[in-house]
Design a protein around this motif. Structure first.
Motif, PDB file in Angstrom:
ATOM      1  N   GLU A  77       0.826  -1.214   0.000  1.00 63.69           N
ATOM      2  CA  GLU A  77       0.000   0.000   0.000  1.00 63.69           C
ATOM      3  C   GLU A  77       0.856   1.258   0.000  1.00 63.69           C
ATOM      4  OE1 GLU A  77      -3.875  -1.877   2.370  1.00 63.69           O
ATOM      5  OE2 GLU A  77      -2.520  -0.487   3.402  1.00 63.69           O
ATOM      6  N   GLU A  78       1.929   1.243   0.780  1.00 61.93           N
ATOM      7  CA  GLU A  78       2.808   2.413   0.810  1.00 61.93           C
ATOM      8  C   GLU A  78       3.563   2.567  -0.504  1.00 61.93           C
ATOM      9  OE1 GLU A  78       2.853   4.786   3.037  1.00 61.93           O
ATOM     10  OE2 GLU A  78       1.298   3.726   4.187  1.00 61.93           O
ATOM     11  N   MET A  79       3.983   1.456  -1.087  1.00 63.52           N
ATOM     12  CA  MET A  79       4.684   1.551  -2.371  1.00 63.52           C
ATOM     13  C   MET A  79       3.753   2.025  -3.473  1.00 63.52           C
ATOM     14  SD  MET A  79       7.502  -1.553  -2.420  1.00 63.52           S
ATOM     15  CE  MET A  79       6.540  -2.877  -1.675  1.00 63.52           C
ATOM     16  N   ASP A  80       2.452   1.723  -3.345  1.00 65.83           N
ATOM     17  CA  ASP A  80       1.476   2.213  -4.318  1.00 65.83           C
ATOM     18  C   ASP A  80       1.450   3.734  -4.371  1.00 65.83           C
ATOM     19  OD1 ASP A  80       0.621  -0.285  -5.109  1.00 65.83           O
ATOM     20  OD2 ASP A  80      -1.126  -0.325  -3.781  1.00 65.83           O
ATOM     21  N   ARG A  81       1.797   4.386  -3.269  1.00 64.94           N
ATOM     22  CA  ARG A  81       1.748   5.845  -3.191  1.00 64.94           C
ATOM     23  C   ARG A  81       2.976   6.506  -3.811  1.00 64.94           C
ATOM     24  NH1 ARG A  81      -0.226   6.889   3.092  1.00 64.94           N
ATOM     25  NH2 ARG A  81      -2.114   5.607   3.014  1.00 64.94           N
ATOM     26  N   CYS A  82       3.980   5.720  -4.114  1.00 67.23           N
ATOM     27  CA  CYS A  82       5.236   6.268  -4.643  1.00 67.23           C
ATOM     28  C   CYS A  82       5.094   6.516  -6.143  1.00 67.23           C
ATOM     29  CB  CYS A  82       6.383   5.302  -4.355  1.00 67.23           C
ATOM     30  SG  CYS A  82       8.008   5.979  -4.729  1.00 67.23           S
ATOM     31  N   SER A  83       5.550   7.673  -6.602  1.00 60.72           N
ATOM     32  CA  SER A  83       5.379   8.058  -8.002  1.00 60.72           C
ATOM     33  C   SER A  83       6.435   7.469  -8.929  1.00 60.72           C
ATOM     34  CB  SER A  83       5.380   9.582  -8.126  1.00 60.72           C
ATOM     35  OG  SER A  83       6.605  10.120  -7.650  1.00 60.72           O
ATOM     36  N   ARG A  84       7.496   6.903  -8.384  1.00 64.33           N
ATOM     37  CA  ARG A  84       8.550   6.360  -9.242  1.00 64.33           C
ATOM     38  C   ARG A  84       8.502   4.833  -9.220  1.00 64.33           C
ATOM     39  NH1 ARG A  84      12.626   5.134  -5.567  1.00 64.33           N
ATOM     40  NH2 ARG A  84      12.312   6.158  -3.541  1.00 64.33           N
ATOM     41  N   PRO A  85       9.083   4.198 -10.232  1.00 55.12           N
ATOM     42  CA  PRO A  85       9.060   2.736 -10.276  1.00 55.12           C
ATOM     43  C   PRO A  85       9.856   2.144  -9.115  1.00 55.12           C
ATOM     44  CG  PRO A  85       9.685   3.666 -12.416  1.00 55.12           C
ATOM     45  CD  PRO A  85       9.726   4.782 -11.430  1.00 55.12           C
ATOM     46  N   LEU A  86       9.311   1.113  -8.512  1.00 57.00           N
ATOM     47  CA  LEU A  86       9.965   0.394  -7.431  1.00 57.00           C
ATOM     48  C   LEU A  86       9.913  -1.099  -7.724  1.00 57.00           C
ATOM     49  CD1 LEU A  86       8.287   2.208  -4.412  1.00 57.00           C
ATOM     50  CD2 LEU A  86      10.692   2.426  -5.063  1.00 57.00           C
ATOM     51  N   VAL A  87      10.971  -1.799  -7.387  1.00 53.08           N
ATOM     52  CA  VAL A  87      10.964  -3.253  -7.494  1.00 53.08           C
ATOM     53  C   VAL A  87      10.457  -3.817  -6.173  1.00 53.08           C
ATOM     54  CG1 VAL A  87      12.367  -5.316  -7.771  1.00 53.08           C
ATOM     55  CG2 VAL A  87      12.806  -3.318  -9.198  1.00 53.08           C
ATOM     56  N   ARG A  88       9.354  -4.518  -6.236  1.00 51.14           N
ATOM     57  CA  ARG A  88       8.695  -5.067  -5.049  1.00 51.14           C
ATOM     58  C   ARG A  88       9.074  -6.538  -4.912  1.00 51.14           C
ATOM     59  NH1 ARG A  88       2.667  -2.420  -5.042  1.00 51.14           N
ATOM     60  NH2 ARG A  88       3.230  -0.400  -5.950  1.00 51.14           N
ATOM     61  N   ILE A  89       9.825  -6.825  -3.875  1.00 51.96           N
ATOM     62  CA  ILE A  89      10.343  -8.178  -3.641  1.00 51.96           C
ATOM     63  C   ILE A  89       9.814  -8.670  -2.309  1.00 51.96           C
ATOM     64  CG2 ILE A  89      12.455  -9.534  -3.283  1.00 51.96           C
ATOM     65  CD1 ILE A  89      13.892  -7.279  -4.922  1.00 51.96           C
ATOM     66  N   ALA A  90       9.473  -9.935  -2.237  1.00 49.65           N
ATOM     67  CA  ALA A  90       9.102 -10.531  -0.956  1.00 49.65           C
ATOM     68  C   ALA A  90       9.763 -11.890  -0.831  1.00 49.65           C
ATOM     69  CB  ALA A  90       7.587 -10.660  -0.823  1.00 49.65           C
ATOM     70  N   GLY A  91      10.024 -12.286   0.402  1.00 47.75           N
ATOM     71  CA  GLY A  91      10.672 -13.559   0.657  1.00 47.75           C
ATOM     72  C   GLY A  91       9.740 -14.734   0.410  1.00 47.75           C
ATOM     73  N   ILE A  92      10.324 -15.838  -0.033  1.00 46.22           N
ATOM     74  CA  ILE A  92       9.610 -17.102  -0.221  1.00 46.22           C
ATOM     75  C   ILE A  92      10.387 -18.176   0.518  1.00 46.22           C
ATOM     76  CG2 ILE A  92       8.918 -18.868  -1.887  1.00 46.22           C
ATOM     77  CD1 ILE A  92       8.507 -16.670  -3.927  1.00 46.22           C
ATOM     78  N   GLU A 102       3.231 -19.295  -1.394  1.00 46.78           N
ATOM     79  CA  GLU A 102       3.674 -17.936  -1.105  1.00 46.78           C
ATOM     80  C   GLU A 102       3.899 -17.154  -2.394  1.00 46.78           C
ATOM     81  OE1 GLU A 102       6.965 -17.834   1.611  1.00 46.78           O
ATOM     82  OE2 GLU A 102       5.819 -18.753   3.241  1.00 46.78           O
ATOM     83  N   ALA A 103       4.431 -17.819  -3.409  1.00 47.39           N
ATOM     84  CA  ALA A 103       4.648 -17.148  -4.689  1.00 47.39           C
ATOM     85  C   ALA A 103       3.330 -16.666  -5.292  1.00 47.39           C
ATOM     86  CB  ALA A 103       5.361 -18.085  -5.663  1.00 47.39           C
ATOM     87  N   VAL A 104       2.302 -17.486  -5.193  1.00 46.78           N
ATOM     88  CA  VAL A 104       0.982 -17.098  -5.703  1.00 46.78           C
ATOM     89  C   VAL A 104       0.464 -15.887  -4.939  1.00 46.78           C
ATOM     90  CG1 VAL A 104      -1.422 -17.836  -5.919  1.00 46.78           C
ATOM     91  CG2 VAL A 104       0.425 -19.413  -6.535  1.00 46.78           C
ATOM     92  N   LEU A 105       0.599 -15.902  -3.611  1.00 48.22           N
ATOM     93  CA  LEU A 105       0.149 -14.767  -2.797  1.00 48.22           C
ATOM     94  C   LEU A 105       0.908 -13.496  -3.170  1.00 48.22           C
ATOM     95  CD1 LEU A 105      -1.459 -13.531  -0.448  1.00 48.22           C
ATOM     96  CD2 LEU A 105       0.384 -14.299   1.087  1.00 48.22           C
ATOM     97  N   LEU A 106       2.205 -13.594  -3.330  1.00 46.88           N
ATOM     98  CA  LEU A 106       3.007 -12.430  -3.703  1.00 46.88           C
ATOM     99  C   LEU A 106       2.495 -11.812  -4.998  1.00 46.88           C
ATOM    100  CD1 LEU A 106       4.870 -13.377  -1.429  1.00 46.88           C
ATOM    101  CD2 LEU A 106       6.789 -13.222  -3.027  1.00 46.88           C
ATOM    102  N   ARG A 107       2.252 -12.661  -5.960  1.00 43.49           N
ATOM    103  CA  ARG A 107       1.757 -12.172  -7.252  1.00 43.49           C
ATOM    104  C   ARG A 107       0.408 -11.474  -7.088  1.00 43.49           C
ATOM    105  NH1 ARG A 107       1.219 -16.865  -9.944  1.00 43.49           N
ATOM    106  NH2 ARG A 107      -1.062 -16.808  -9.829  1.00 43.49           N
ATOM    107  N   GLU A 108      -0.460 -12.049  -6.279  1.00 38.26           N
ATOM    108  CA  GLU A 108      -1.778 -11.453  -6.051  1.00 38.26           C
ATOM    109  C   GLU A 108      -1.683 -10.101  -5.359  1.00 38.26           C
ATOM    110  OE1 GLU A 108      -3.716 -14.472  -3.807  1.00 38.26           O
ATOM    111  OE2 GLU A 108      -4.243 -15.693  -5.567  1.00 38.26           O
ATOM    112  N   LEU A 109      -0.657  -9.921  -4.520  1.00 34.58           N
ATOM    113  CA  LEU A 109      -0.480  -8.663  -3.790  1.00 34.58           C
ATOM    114  C   LEU A 109       0.305  -7.616  -4.580  1.00 34.58           C
ATOM    115  CD1 LEU A 109       0.264  -9.995  -0.184  1.00 34.58           C
ATOM    116  CD2 LEU A 109      -1.875  -9.011  -1.035  1.00 34.58           C
ATOM    117  N   GLY A 110       0.698  -7.958  -5.799  1.00 34.35           N
ATOM    118  CA  GLY A 110       1.378  -6.998  -6.655  1.00 34.35           C
ATOM    119  C   GLY A 110       2.880  -6.975  -6.539  1.00 34.35           C
ATOM    120  N   TYR A 111       3.464  -8.012  -5.938  1.00 34.15           N
ATOM    121  CA  TYR A 111       4.920  -8.076  -5.861  1.00 34.15           C
ATOM    122  C   TYR A 111       5.478  -8.580  -7.190  1.00 34.15           C
ATOM    123  CZ  TYR A 111       4.983  -6.759  -1.004  1.00 34.15           C
ATOM    124  OH  TYR A 111       4.864  -6.034   0.152  1.00 34.15           O
TER     125      TYR A 111
END
Length: 340
Positions: A77-92, A102-111
């Motif tokens: 949600e906080e990264m959604d507010r950022c105006s520049r491109p960000l790489v969103r990574i999450a641990g698996i 977990e990979a499926v969840l990450l994809r669903e959450l926009g990572y």
């Protein structure tokens, strides 16, 4: 984000902190401070965030804790507010069924990518490891992770990394064995696989600057470690962004190497190297507490705290290297981040 755009961003070389977990005295999620941490990193100019990783505490996945999805959601949600491109990574983490879930969840959450820990497969064969990585990569782009054995990783051979580099949906590798020989194995494997689209990132918190300024020449081809995905960069992040820019722009020099040793000395205090890294998460929390971003050092595990003498070591590196901290930057913006 399209796969090609993700690869392009990663190859530019980004400063990517590993995101800590903000808890209250009851060891429950402190949402206000969790959001403030994310805002701090984004204001510092980072190129992405890694959430749900070791620094975030793997126990967030425990069903009794139930914080894996909530924490990833807050950061998204906080990264959604950022105006520049960000790489969103999450641990698996976990065995294949858990990791794929977990990979499926990450994809669903926009990572955009999953940092794939193999710690749960410590006794698996190389064939089994590769099959596991392929299965996860079918759900989300994968960032490989060479984690030092003393904190739960395992030695991974050149052969493993050569085969791993052949997996189409691998976009980067975080190299964190804290070992020069094993670091070279990864670079060589990627070069010899012909994968110039796999970005190399340092996770070697004990050797950050040297990794970033060292050219590797293998079979006539030069490759570099282009950025950092680091627990160390969860503190003093504004200065870390500047450090990466300097390593990109300046030729290698004694001055840069000296700076690298200062960063390593600071990391030894934060990560509690003297005690086998037992206080590494608490040490990062202590820096963030001093800056007013965290209220305390609480971890999900009550036994996880500073080691004897670690507080004094953090005092020492604060005094020795005042040019490395970003306390003034945090002080100017902290109330804004906590209010937002």
């Amino acid at each position: 984000m399209e796969n090609s755009d993700l690869r392009h961003l990663l190859r530019q070389g980004l400063a990517i902190p590993a995101h800590p977990l903000a808890l209250n005295p009851q060891r429950k999620l402190d949402e206000r401070r969790q959001r403030a941490l994310t805002r701090y990193y984004l204001a510092a100019g980072v190129g992405g965030l890694a959430v749900g990783v070791h620094t975030t505490q793997f126990a967030i996945r425990d069903p009794a804790v139930g914080l894996f999805k909530p924490v990833l959601t807050l950061a998204a949600e906080e990264m959604d507010r950022c105006s520049r491109p960000l790489v969103r990574i999450a641990g698996i983490c976990g065995q294949t069924a858990q990791a794929v879930g977990e990979a499926v969840l990450l994809r669903e959450l926009g990572y955009h990518a999953g940092l794939l820990s193999l710690a749960a497969l410590s006794h698996s064969t190389e064939d089994a490891l590769i099959a596991h990585c392929r299965a996860v990569s079918q759900e989300i782009p994968v960032i490989g992770f060479y984690l030092q054995p003393c904190v739960g990783g395992r030695v991974l051979s050149y052969s493993f990394w050569r085969r791993f580099a052949e997996i189409e949906n691998v976009v980067a590798i975080k190299i964190a064995p804290f070992n020069r020989y094993q670091t070279f194995d990864v670079v060589r494997a990627v070069v010899e696989a012909g994968r110039d689209d796999i970005a190399l990132y340092t996770g070697n918190d004990d050797n950050i600057v040297a990794d970033l300024i060292t050219p590797f020449k293998i079979n006539g081809q030069e490759r570099r470690i282009v950025g950092g995905l680091l627990g160390h960069w969860s503190v003093w992040a504004h200065k870390a962004v500047g450090l990466l820019d300097r390593c990109k722009m300046e030729p290698a020099s004694p001055a840069l190497l000296q700076l690298g040793q200062e960063v390593t000395d600071s990391n030894a205090a934060f990560f509690d190297a003297a005690n086998g890294f037992r206080g590494c998460i608490a040490g990062l929390h202590e820096v963030l507490r001093r800056q007013g971003l965290l209220e305390g050092l609480w971890c999900l595990d009550e036994k996880e705290t500073l080691s004897p003498g670690q507080f004094e070591e953090i005092d020492r590196v604060y005094a020795a290297y005042p040019h490395l901290n970003d306390d003034a930057f945090v002080a100017r913006h902290r109330e804004e981040w906590l209010r937002g």
